[in-house]
Design a protein around this motif. Sequence first.
Motif, PDB file in Angstrom:
ATOM      1  N   ASP A  80       0.857  -1.107  -0.216  1.00  0.00           N
ATOM      2  CA  ASP A  80      -0.125   0.000   0.015  1.00  0.00           C
ATOM      3  C   ASP A  80       0.908   1.177  -0.015  1.00  0.00           C
ATOM      4  N   ASN A 202     -12.384  -0.925  -0.198  1.00  0.00           N
ATOM      5  CA  ASN A 202     -11.116  -1.127   0.578  1.00  0.00           C
ATOM      6  C   ASN A 202     -10.584   0.152   1.269  1.00  0.00           C
ATOM      7  N   ASN A 204      -8.498   2.201   3.460  1.00  0.00           N
ATOM      8  CA  ASN A 204      -7.008   2.025   3.690  1.00  0.00           C
ATOM      9  C   ASN A 204      -6.764   3.524   3.768  1.00  0.00           C
ATOM     10  N   GLY A 330     -10.337  -4.065   4.205  1.00  0.00           N
ATOM     11  CA  GLY A 330      -9.069  -3.457   4.201  1.00  0.00           C
ATOM     12  C   GLY A 330      -8.652  -3.031   5.700  1.00  0.00           C
ATOM     13  N   ARG A 331      -7.870  -2.048   5.871  1.00  0.00           N
ATOM     14  CA  ARG A 331      -7.356  -1.840   7.227  1.00  0.00           C
ATOM     15  C   ARG A 331      -8.343  -1.154   7.909  1.00  0.00           C
TER      16      ARG A 331
END
Length: 395
Positions: A80, A202, A204, A330-331
């Motif tokens: 990333d 996602n 992030n 995602g994160r």
Amino acid sequence: MESLKLSIIKRLYFAKVQSIAELSSSVGKSVPNITNSVNQLINSELVIQNGLAPSTGGRRAASFALNADALPFILSVAIDQFYTSTVILDFANKKQTEILTEQIRLENEDAYAKICTLIAKTLQQIEKASVFIIGLTLPGFVDGVEGLNNSFSKSSSLYKIRENIEKEFGIRTEVENDSTAIAIAEHNFGKGRDAKDVMVVNLNWGVGLGMIIDNDLYRGHSGYAGEFSHIPLSNLSKLCSCGKKGCLEVEASLIAAREFAIEMLKEGEESVLQASFLEQGYITGDELLAAANAGDQLAIKALRRIGYMLGKGIATLIHIINPEKVIISGRGAKAQRVLLPEIQSALHEFAIPRLSKNTKLEFSDTTNVQLLGGGCVAVGQLDRTILKAINRIIN
């Protein structure tokens, strides 16, 4: 015949266990042909019988699975904007090495060299010959067919990243956009497994999107469908990383949340993050997420801001696609408790109830989802050339 066997291997990777009838339906070949190929795969020790399929009222059919011990390994590389992680997986998605993670800023000139160093460290943990492919995922306008990342200039080593990695390590490499890979992983192994139409967000440092429509990945005409982060929904005049104003990303990403928190810390707002900020001069996204989950008011406030804007963007997706599910992955998925009420509030405000009431919003619980996505990308490109190269020819 060889291509049929490869199709069976792919199907068993993604489905884990299948009967002959299920394989026939999913692969689209006759039962006799499937039976013949499965028997040959069993003789080659690449497939094993895995008990009996669930009863449908008659005699229970045998089910089959891959023999991961007889198959080679996959090196997954998840990149990333700020971090790169690597791990070696088998065909059951089990880790064969520890996950290595390093802080590598993609914008820096030494990013490619550092990524290669991390890959080399991972390969040192296992016999290199046992790794048959690298599945590499990263943000940007990634052309998986050509192996290019068009977000970088042609002079960058990250532009022809597939070719460069293959030359560096002598291992077949497949590349894919990070959000696309995460969507594939969620659809096959995560919260999207039982849905035909799924939007996987996602969350992030940016805000990516993978689109599964009628059980197929949707890429769009030029292959870049899903640029969710650049939908012009922001009223701020702040420039996005793409060079334009108004993009959702400037208000709905972890970078946006972190920037807001840092501004508040500079003004002296009380927070458990103050000690880290004073020591480092900054805070990381992971520190912000951890603080929010621990109840820190500043961290919660920062994430609530992006949650509302994220919900506004999701309302747009619901109006256009009318999906069965929207999955936050995602994160940022670990901030579910903070984000969910804000997203739902925005959906109530901006989405037409007739559409939104039939769309289920879920947060992913898949760990290391981008690394899993790298494995999915690698297996999805499995072909006879790879098997021959590692002396795993199926006769």
